[in-house]
Design an enzyme around this catalytic site. Structure first.
Site, PDB file in Angstrom:
ATOM      1  N   GLY A   1     -22.284  22.335  -4.304  1.00  0.00           N
ATOM      2  CA  GLY A   1     -21.602  22.003  -3.048  1.00  0.00           C
ATOM      3  C   GLY A   1     -21.815  20.587  -2.541  1.00  0.00           C
ATOM      4  N   THR A   2     -22.024  19.626  -3.468  1.00  0.00           N
ATOM      5  CA  THR A   2     -22.171  18.244  -2.970  1.00  0.00           C
ATOM      6  C   THR A   2     -20.839  17.724  -2.412  1.00  0.00           C
ATOM      7  OG1 THR A   2     -21.776  17.180  -5.122  1.00  0.00           O
ATOM      8  CG2 THR A   2     -24.063  17.726  -4.568  1.00  0.00           C
ATOM      9  N   ASN A   3     -19.718  18.174  -2.965  1.00  0.00           N
ATOM     10  CA  ASN A   3     -18.425  17.783  -2.389  1.00  0.00           C
ATOM     11  C   ASN A   3     -18.228  18.431  -1.025  1.00  0.00           C
ATOM     12  OD1 ASN A   3     -16.639  15.980  -4.136  1.00  0.00           O
ATOM     13  ND2 ASN A   3     -17.416  17.426  -5.647  1.00  0.00           N
TER      14      ASN A   3
ATOM     15  N   ILE B   1     -10.112  31.646 -10.919  1.00  0.00           N
ATOM     16  CA  ILE B   1      -8.676  31.347 -10.922  1.00  0.00           C
ATOM     17  C   ILE B   1      -8.011  32.226  -9.857  1.00  0.00           C
ATOM     18  CG2 ILE B   1      -6.560  31.309 -12.322  1.00  0.00           C
ATOM     19  CD1 ILE B   1      -8.798  29.406 -13.348  1.00  0.00           C
ATOM     20  N   LEU B   2      -7.260  31.609  -8.952  1.00  0.00           N
ATOM     21  CA  LEU B   2      -6.588  32.375  -7.890  1.00  0.00           C
ATOM     22  C   LEU B   2      -5.305  33.000  -8.438  1.00  0.00           C
ATOM     23  CD1 LEU B   2      -7.133  29.778  -5.033  1.00  0.00           C
ATOM     24  CD2 LEU B   2      -8.338  31.960  -5.335  1.00  0.00           C
TER      25      LEU B   2
ATOM     26  N   ASN C   1      -7.305  21.167  -4.935  1.00  0.00           N
ATOM     27  CA  ASN C   1      -8.456  21.316  -5.826  1.00  0.00           C
ATOM     28  C   ASN C   1      -8.899  19.936  -6.291  1.00  0.00           C
ATOM     29  OD1 ASN C   1     -10.301  22.610  -7.716  1.00  0.00           O
ATOM     30  ND2 ASN C   1      -8.844  22.066  -9.340  1.00  0.00           N
TER      31      ASN C   1
ATOM     32  N   HIS D   1     -10.664  18.121  -9.563  1.00  0.00           N
ATOM     33  CA  HIS D   1     -10.956  18.370 -10.982  1.00  0.00           C
ATOM     34  C   HIS D   1     -11.599  17.114 -11.572  1.00  0.00           C
ATOM     35  CE1 HIS D   1     -10.510  20.294 -14.880  1.00  0.00           C
ATOM     36  NE2 HIS D   1     -10.202  19.091 -15.336  1.00  0.00           N
TER      37      HIS D   1
HETATM   38  C1  GAR Z   1     -17.145  18.740  -9.354  1.00  0.00           C
HETATM   39  O1  GAR Z   1     -17.366  17.739 -10.291  1.00  0.00           O
HETATM   40  C2  GAR Z   1     -15.725  19.272  -9.472  1.00  0.00           C
HETATM   41  O2  GAR Z   1     -14.797  18.304  -9.857  1.00  0.00           O
HETATM   42  C3  GAR Z   1     -15.902  20.311 -10.542  1.00  0.00           C
HETATM   43  O3  GAR Z   1     -17.116  20.949 -10.234  1.00  0.00           O
HETATM   44  C4  GAR Z   1     -17.994  19.989  -9.655  1.00  0.00           C
HETATM   45  C5  GAR Z   1     -18.605  20.589  -8.411  1.00  0.00           C
HETATM   46  O4  GAR Z   1     -19.638  19.800  -7.902  1.00  0.00           O
HETATM   47  N1  GAR Z   1     -14.784  21.233 -10.538  1.00  0.00           N
HETATM   48  C6  GAR Z   1     -14.291  21.782 -11.637  1.00  0.00           C
HETATM   49  O5  GAR Z   1     -14.746  21.583 -12.749  1.00  0.00           O
HETATM   50  C7  GAR Z   1     -13.096  22.703 -11.409  1.00  0.00           C
HETATM   51  N2  GAR Z   1     -12.331  22.863 -12.606  1.00  0.00           N
HETATM   52  P1  GAR Z   1     -20.265  20.103  -6.466  1.00  0.00           P
HETATM   53  O6  GAR Z   1     -20.573  21.604  -6.412  1.00  0.00           O
HETATM   54  O7  GAR Z   1     -21.514  19.284  -6.422  1.00  0.00           O
HETATM   55  O8  GAR Z   1     -19.260  19.707  -5.427  1.00  0.00           O
END
Ligand code: GAR
Length: 189
Positions: A12-14, A86-87, A101, A103
């Site tokens: 969850g850093t994003n 996947i939704l 989303n 990616h």
């Molecule tokens: C992120 O790099 C995001 O782009 C990726 O998961 C990571 C989550 O990081 N998403 C995917 O691969 C989706 N296909 P976070 O939990 O630190 O935000």
């Protein structure tokens, strides 16, 4: 005030970056009203620490139906921030234009079923790419296929590995994700 629901599966850093950008005003007139995870993960703790309502809906066949039931009616935007389920087609069609989303590649390259996290970065390096990056896009029923909102690029150095690339891509994600959210929230209904 726009209500954002954030879906997560991991650290969850994003999510944290989105919360920080709302606090700083980089994302204006919005709040994270709810965080939903499809598994136990550190991101749920972050939601808790930031006093944001949060819940776990176990991943699996019934996820999208359960999500539909529990999603507040006043939700303006659903943000997938490291969300790995996947939704369903029904769900993405009902919320068309309101789900985005992030990616970790330059879509349409290195997207689709099974392409997430480290697997993406490993594939990018094995393919001998000179650059990678991150993409924020609208979510449709096709995996990683919706309209692109923003992309950010990073260079791949000669000694790059999946771990160092993941770190670089995360940094570019922190730049483009808030900008993309602000952009989408400004689109008139
Ligand atoms: C992120 O790099 C995001 O782009 C990726 O998961 C990571 C989550 O990081 N998403 C995917 O691969 C989706 N296909 P976070 O939990 O630190 O935000």
């Amino acid at each position: 005030m726009k209500n954002i629901v954030v879906l997560i599966s991991g650290s969850g850093t994003n999510l944290q970056r989105i919360i920080n950008c709302i606090d700083s005003g980089e994302i204006s007139n919005a709040k994270v009203s709810l965080v939903i995870a499809d598994r136990e993960c550190y991101g749920l703790k972050r939601a808790e620490e930031n006093n944001i309502d949060n819940m776990l809906i176990p991943r699996g066949k019934g996820f999208s139906d359960e999500l539909e039931k529990l999603l507040p009616d006043d939700t303006d935007l659903i943000v997938l921030a490291g969300f790995l389920s996947i939704l369903s087609k029904d769900f993405t069609e009902k919320w068309n234009g309101k789900i985005i989303n992030i990616h970790p590649s330059l879509l349409p390259k290195f997207g689709g079923k099974g392409m997430y996290g480290t697997k993406v970065h490993q594939s990018v390096i094995e393919a001998g790419e000179k650059e990678s990056g991150a993409t924020v896009h609208f979510v449709t029923s096709g995996i990683d296929e919706g309209e692109i909102i923003l992309q950010g690029k990073v260079r791949i150095e000669a000694n790059e590995n999946a771990e160092t690339l993941a770190e670089k891509v995360h940094q570019i994600e922190y730049e483009i994700f808030p900008k993309a959210i602000e952009k989408v929230l400004k689109i008139p209904l």
